[in-house]
Design a protein around this motif. Structure first.
Motif, mmCIF file in Angstrom:
data_model
loop_
_atom_site.group_PDB
_atom_site.id
_atom_site.type_symbol
_atom_site.label_atom_id
_atom_site.label_comp_id
_atom_site.label_asym_id
_atom_site.label_seq_id
_atom_site.Cartn_x
_atom_site.Cartn_y
_atom_site.Cartn_z
ATOM 1 N N GLU A 29 1.275 -1.098 -0.082
ATOM 2 C CA GLU A 29 -0.468 0.012 0.255
ATOM 3 C C GLU A 29 0.919 1.456 -0.120
ATOM 4 N N ASP A 30 1.853 1.235 0.743
ATOM 5 C CA ASP A 30 2.628 2.015 0.873
ATOM 6 C C ASP A 30 3.131 2.309 -0.875
ATOM 7 N N GLU A 79 -6.015 -1.239 -10.499
ATOM 8 C CA GLU A 79 -6.135 -1.992 -9.841
ATOM 9 C C GLU A 79 -5.135 -1.778 -8.751
ATOM 10 N N PRO A 80 -5.692 -1.179 -7.773
ATOM 11 C CA PRO A 80 -5.308 -0.723 -6.420
ATOM 12 C C PRO A 80 -5.042 -2.363 -5.081
ATOM 13 N N LEU A 84 -0.987 -0.459 -12.011
ATOM 14 C CA LEU A 84 -1.662 0.176 -12.846
ATOM 15 C C LEU A 84 -0.633 0.699 -14.385
ATOM 16 N N ALA A 85 -1.571 0.485 -15.028
ATOM 17 C CA ALA A 85 -1.067 0.444 -16.453
ATOM 18 C C ALA A 85 -1.238 1.824 -17.379
ATOM 19 N N LEU A 86 -0.751 3.029 -18.047
ATOM 20 C CA LEU A 86 -0.906 4.230 -18.930
ATOM 21 C C LEU A 86 0.167 4.072 -19.683
ATOM 22 N N GLN A 100 3.303 -3.340 -11.205
ATOM 23 C CA GLN A 100 2.830 -3.737 -10.792
ATOM 24 C C GLN A 100 3.502 -4.727 -10.113
ATOM 25 N N LEU A 101 2.005 -4.446 -8.872
ATOM 26 C CA LEU A 101 3.813 -4.744 -7.291
ATOM 27 C C LEU A 101 2.928 -6.249 -6.765
ATOM 28 N N THR A 102 3.796 -6.999 -6.085
ATOM 29 C CA THR A 102 3.626 -8.193 -5.443
ATOM 30 C C THR A 102 4.794 -8.059 -3.755
#
Length: 167
Positions: A29-30, A79-80, A84-86, A100-102
């Protein structure tokens, strides 16, 4: 000091993907907030304004580029707190990328992917993203900001010589 480049190229459905990863000692989240909140993006990339939502566009100021230019970015997916796609279009062509965050407990892996139609110019593109992702890490770790002079042209040859990695 020259940082070690980490970018890799992978074949994709529509061209080639440049992939760069970083690991953060922070919850997902951070890290997500550092990618999406204007006051936090201003510290490592640049500020933005507009109504952020999938299918909408925002204006982003690249605060650490010559002339601090503004550009328009379309939010293709949000998709929090995972993806995030830009995308954007400018005189250099089309730009499509995603983050992409895992989460891994109190750590988070960030996977940056730029979807490339061609690898032409990768020797300039790759070092720039390495620099910005290291700026993001420096903000999180409260360490000295890197200098772009340590990335380019030092990493240019590495990126120019990259070949496709197996998936």
């Amino acid at each position: 000091m020259t940082p070690t480049p980490t970018g890799r190229l992978f074949g994709a459905d529509r061209g080639t993907d440049l992939v760069i990863t970083r690991e953060f000692r922070a919850p997902v989240e951070d890290v997500w907030a550092s990618l999406t909140e204007p006051d936090r993006t201003a510290r490592w990339y640049g500020r933005w304004d507009g109504h952020a939502a999938p299918g909408r566009s925002i204006r982003v100021q690249m605060a650490f580029e010559e002339g601090q230019p503004w550009s328009e970015l379309r939010i293709d997916a949000c998709e929090p707190p995972r993806r995030l796609a830009l995308s954007s279009q400018d005189e250099a062509g089309a730009w499509r990328w995603e983050v992409q965050l895992t989460p891994h407990g109190e750590r988070t892996e960030l996977r940056f992917v730029q979807h490339l139609d061609t690898v032409e110019g990768i020797g300039e593109i790759g070092p720039g993203w390495e620099y910005y992702l290291d700026r993001l890490l420096a903000v999180h770790n409260d360490t000295t900001m890197p200098s772009f002079d340590d990335y380019y042209p030092a990493m240019k040859t590495y990126f120019d010589q990259l070949s496709l990695s197996p998936r």
